[in-house]
Design a protein around this motif. Structure first.
Motif, PDB file in Angstrom:
ATOM      1  N   GLN A 160     -68.107 -26.973 -71.827  1.00 38.87           N
ATOM      2  CA  GLN A 160     -67.047 -27.629 -70.920  1.00 38.87           C
ATOM      3  C   GLN A 160     -66.503 -28.561 -71.546  1.00 38.87           C
ATOM      4  O   GLN A 160     -67.210 -29.746 -71.595  1.00 38.87           O
ATOM      5  CB  GLN A 160     -67.352 -27.498 -69.569  1.00 38.87           C
ATOM      6  N   ARG A 179     -59.560 -26.522 -73.330  1.00 39.20           N
ATOM      7  CA  ARG A 179     -60.472 -25.363 -73.989  1.00 39.20           C
ATOM      8  C   ARG A 179     -59.861 -25.058 -75.282  1.00 39.20           C
ATOM      9  O   ARG A 179     -60.532 -25.149 -76.425  1.00 39.20           O
ATOM     10  CB  ARG A 179     -60.413 -24.140 -73.259  1.00 39.20           C
ATOM     11  N   GLU A 198     -65.413 -23.004 -72.360  1.00 41.93           N
ATOM     12  CA  GLU A 198     -64.752 -22.782 -70.964  1.00 41.93           C
ATOM     13  C   GLU A 198     -63.500 -23.976 -70.909  1.00 41.93           C
ATOM     14  O   GLU A 198     -63.442 -24.716 -71.706  1.00 41.93           O
ATOM     15  CB  GLU A 198     -65.695 -23.054 -69.941  1.00 41.93           C
ATOM     16  N   TRP A 247     -62.731 -17.657 -71.182  1.00 42.21           N
ATOM     17  CA  TRP A 247     -63.428 -18.355 -72.092  1.00 42.21           C
ATOM     18  C   TRP A 247     -63.052 -17.781 -73.322  1.00 42.21           C
ATOM     19  O   TRP A 247     -62.578 -16.679 -73.575  1.00 42.21           O
ATOM     20  CB  TRP A 247     -64.735 -18.551 -71.820  1.00 42.21           C
TER      21      TRP A 247
END
Length: 129
Positions: A74, A80, A120, A106
């Protein structure tokens, strides 16, 4: 009292130093100052107490099947998608794109030796959704 018994996450590697350099970029961890290119083991130190390090150990055989364990990343800063772009620029390969139109989902990448990792959404992206 919280105890974290995990000392290292150990990853087999054909080239431990190259792998440690890649994962240092992913995690922000530092290569242990005593470890140099050509060593049989390279340690990435998190710089935070109670957080496991990552240990890369030289093995003679390449990865040949899907990982039974992988890391979910993360991003602490950025998005992301920015992280996916940055890591593919460092040698990661796109394995599977699970992003959805609503921004959730993701991306599955493989590091330079083929180990899968998932990217993510960042905490900021999740909060904005």
């Amino acid at each position: 009292m919280f105890l974290n018994p995990i000392h290292h996450i150990t990853i087999d590697a054909l080239d431990p130093y190259k792998m440690a350099e890649f994962w240092a970029e992913v995690t922000g961890y530092a290569i242990h100052p005593d470890d140099v290119e050509g060593d049989e083991e390279i340690l990435l130190e998190p710089g935070q107490p109670g957080v496991p390090g990552m240990l890369f150990i030289r093995v003679p055989d390449a990865k040949s099947v899907k990982n039974r364990v992988h890391l979910d990343i993360q991003p602490p800063v950025g998005t992301r998608d920015e992280t996916v772009e940055r890591l593919t620029g460092l040698g990661a390969r796109l394995v599977d794109d699970r992003r959805r139109e609503d921004g959730s989902g993701w991306v599955v990448l493989a590091d330079p030796e083929g180990n899968e990792l998932c990217i993510e959404r960042s905490a900021a992206e999740r909060a904005a959704a």
